[in-house]
Design an enzyme around this catalytic site. Structure first.
Site, PDB file in Angstrom:
ATOM      1  N   HIS A  36       0.802  -1.225   0.000  1.00 37.46           N
ATOM      2  CA  HIS A  36       0.000   0.000   0.000  1.00 37.46           C
ATOM      3  C   HIS A  36       0.837   1.280   0.000  1.00 37.46           C
ATOM      4  O   HIS A  36       0.319   2.348  -0.327  1.00 37.46           O
ATOM      5  CB  HIS A  36      -0.922   0.041   1.226  1.00 37.46           C
ATOM      6  CG  HIS A  36      -1.933  -1.057   1.282  1.00 37.46           C
ATOM      7  ND1 HIS A  36      -2.845  -1.271   0.272  1.00 37.46           N
ATOM      8  CD2 HIS A  36      -2.175  -2.006   2.230  1.00 37.46           C
ATOM      9  CE1 HIS A  36      -3.612  -2.310   0.599  1.00 37.46           C
ATOM     10  NE2 HIS A  36      -3.215  -2.777   1.771  1.00 37.46           N
ATOM     11  N   GLY A  44      -2.144   1.780   5.206  1.00 35.40           N
ATOM     12  CA  GLY A  44      -2.437   0.385   5.490  1.00 35.40           C
ATOM     13  C   GLY A  44      -1.304  -0.379   6.144  1.00 35.40           C
ATOM     14  O   GLY A  44      -0.977  -1.486   5.712  1.00 35.40           O
ATOM     15  N   ASP A  71      -3.193 -11.151  -1.641  1.00 36.69           N
ATOM     16  CA  ASP A  71      -3.622 -10.577  -0.375  1.00 36.69           C
ATOM     17  C   ASP A  71      -5.087 -10.181  -0.502  1.00 36.69           C
ATOM     18  O   ASP A  71      -5.567  -9.892  -1.602  1.00 36.69           O
ATOM     19  CB  ASP A  71      -2.763  -9.341  -0.084  1.00 36.69           C
ATOM     20  CG  ASP A  71      -2.944  -8.780   1.308  1.00 36.69           C
ATOM     21  OD1 ASP A  71      -2.066  -9.022   2.161  1.00 36.69           O
ATOM     22  OD2 ASP A  71      -3.948  -8.065   1.545  1.00 36.69           O
ATOM     23  N   HIS A  73      -6.470  -7.499   0.373  1.00 34.79           N
ATOM     24  CA  HIS A  73      -6.601  -6.078   0.047  1.00 34.79           C
ATOM     25  C   HIS A  73      -5.961  -5.780  -1.310  1.00 34.79           C
ATOM     26  O   HIS A  73      -4.909  -6.337  -1.637  1.00 34.79           O
ATOM     27  CB  HIS A  73      -5.919  -5.216   1.122  1.00 34.79           C
ATOM     28  CG  HIS A  73      -6.466  -5.421   2.496  1.00 34.79           C
ATOM     29  ND1 HIS A  73      -5.921  -6.318   3.384  1.00 34.79           N
ATOM     30  CD2 HIS A  73      -7.531  -4.861   3.115  1.00 34.79           C
ATOM     31  CE1 HIS A  73      -6.615  -6.293   4.512  1.00 34.79           C
ATOM     32  NE2 HIS A  73      -7.598  -5.427   4.379  1.00 34.79           N
ATOM     33  N   ASP A 160      -4.766 -13.040   4.605  1.00 38.11           N
ATOM     34  CA  ASP A 160      -5.996 -12.494   5.163  1.00 38.11           C
ATOM     35  C   ASP A 160      -7.241 -12.830   4.343  1.00 38.11           C
ATOM     36  O   ASP A 160      -8.334 -12.368   4.666  1.00 38.11           O
ATOM     37  CB  ASP A 160      -5.889 -10.985   5.378  1.00 38.11           C
ATOM     38  CG  ASP A 160      -5.098 -10.275   4.305  1.00 38.11           C
ATOM     39  OD1 ASP A 160      -4.836 -10.872   3.244  1.00 38.11           O
ATOM     40  OD2 ASP A 160      -4.729  -9.101   4.515  1.00 38.11           O
ATOM     41  N   TYR A 199      -4.420 -11.401   9.872  1.00 35.26           N
ATOM     42  CA  TYR A 199      -4.648 -10.792  11.191  1.00 35.26           C
ATOM     43  C   TYR A 199      -5.340 -11.725  12.163  1.00 35.26           C
ATOM     44  O   TYR A 199      -5.722 -11.314  13.247  1.00 35.26           O
ATOM     45  CB  TYR A 199      -5.414  -9.474  11.001  1.00 35.26           C
ATOM     46  CG  TYR A 199      -4.694  -8.589  10.015  1.00 35.26           C
ATOM     47  CD1 TYR A 199      -3.574  -7.848  10.403  1.00 35.26           C
ATOM     48  CD2 TYR A 199      -5.066  -8.550   8.680  1.00 35.26           C
ATOM     49  CE1 TYR A 199      -2.867  -7.095   9.507  1.00 35.26           C
ATOM     50  CE2 TYR A 199      -4.366  -7.785   7.765  1.00 35.26           C
ATOM     51  CZ  TYR A 199      -3.270  -7.066   8.192  1.00 35.26           C
ATOM     52  OH  TYR A 199      -2.553  -6.323   7.284  1.00 35.26           O
TER      53      TYR A 199
END
Length: 205
Positions: A36, A44, A71, A73, A160, A199
């Site tokens: 990011h 991020g 990922d 994101h 994630d 996470y």
């Protein structure tokens, strides 16, 4: 904070150098993947973008680079860095920006100028499960990799997407990740892999 970010960048760049020198076919920096970060903006949890630095190094020395981001994101910082270039193709499979940070990475975000068509996004709905994810992977990533014919692949393996992650809403198991990585290895190109998000500690480790 700066020292840690710099070390993460150094690890990813060292992996790139190992591939360029023929010292390894696969290099992995689990502490990398800060996709990011931008030149003058942290975002991020990302302060320095090791992935961009490595893709630049590899493109300068090797030619075509495929950056594949799995990922949860969208890899917005990497896409931005190469949005007008065709030597680095960015492909990101992620939860849709309509429901998740950073709110980018839609189907029509496809590059500009010489880079038009070399940024590819696959935004996924909440609740995406293994079978649906792998169907999208086979339909998009496999033919694109074949057509682009990269000299080297940079792979961000954020964990994630796994079911139960507190910051996201996909429902993958480790089986989907294992099969996706196996397909990437099947392309027969050197691979520089990094970590990324994840996470739910028990799931991620």
């Amino acid at each position: 904070l700066y020292d840690y970010a710099a070390l993460a960048c150094g690890g990813t760049l060292r992996g790139a150098e190992a591939l360029l020198a023929g010292e390894a076919d696969v290099a992995f920096n689990p502490s990398g993947g800060y996709h990011h970060a931008r030149p003058a903006q942290a975002s991020g949890f990302c302060y320095l973008n090791d992935v961009v630095l490595a893709c630049q190094r590899l493109a300068e020395r090797r030619g075509r680079v495929l950056f594949l981001d799995i990922d949860v994101h969208h890899g917005d910082g990497v896409q931005e860095a190469f949005y007008d270039r065709r030597d680095v193709m960015t492909v990101s499979l992620h939860e849709s920006g309509r429901t998740l940070f950073p709110g980018t990475g839609f189907e029509d975000d496809a590059g500009v100028g010489e880079g038009e068509g070399y940024s590819v996004n696959v935004p996924l709905p909440q609740g995406t499960y293994d079978e649906a994810y792998l169907r999208a992977f086979r339909a998009v990533v496999v033919p694109l990799a074949g057509a682009f014919d990269p000299e080297v692949i940079v792979l961000e393996i954020g964990m994630d997407c796994l079911a139960g992650d507190p910051l996201a809403h996909l429902e993958l198991t480790n089986n989907a990740y294992a099969e996706a990585v196996q397909m990437v290895m099947g392309f027969g190109r050197p691979v520089l892999a990094t970590g990324g998000g994840g996470y739910h500690v028990d799931n991620t480790v």
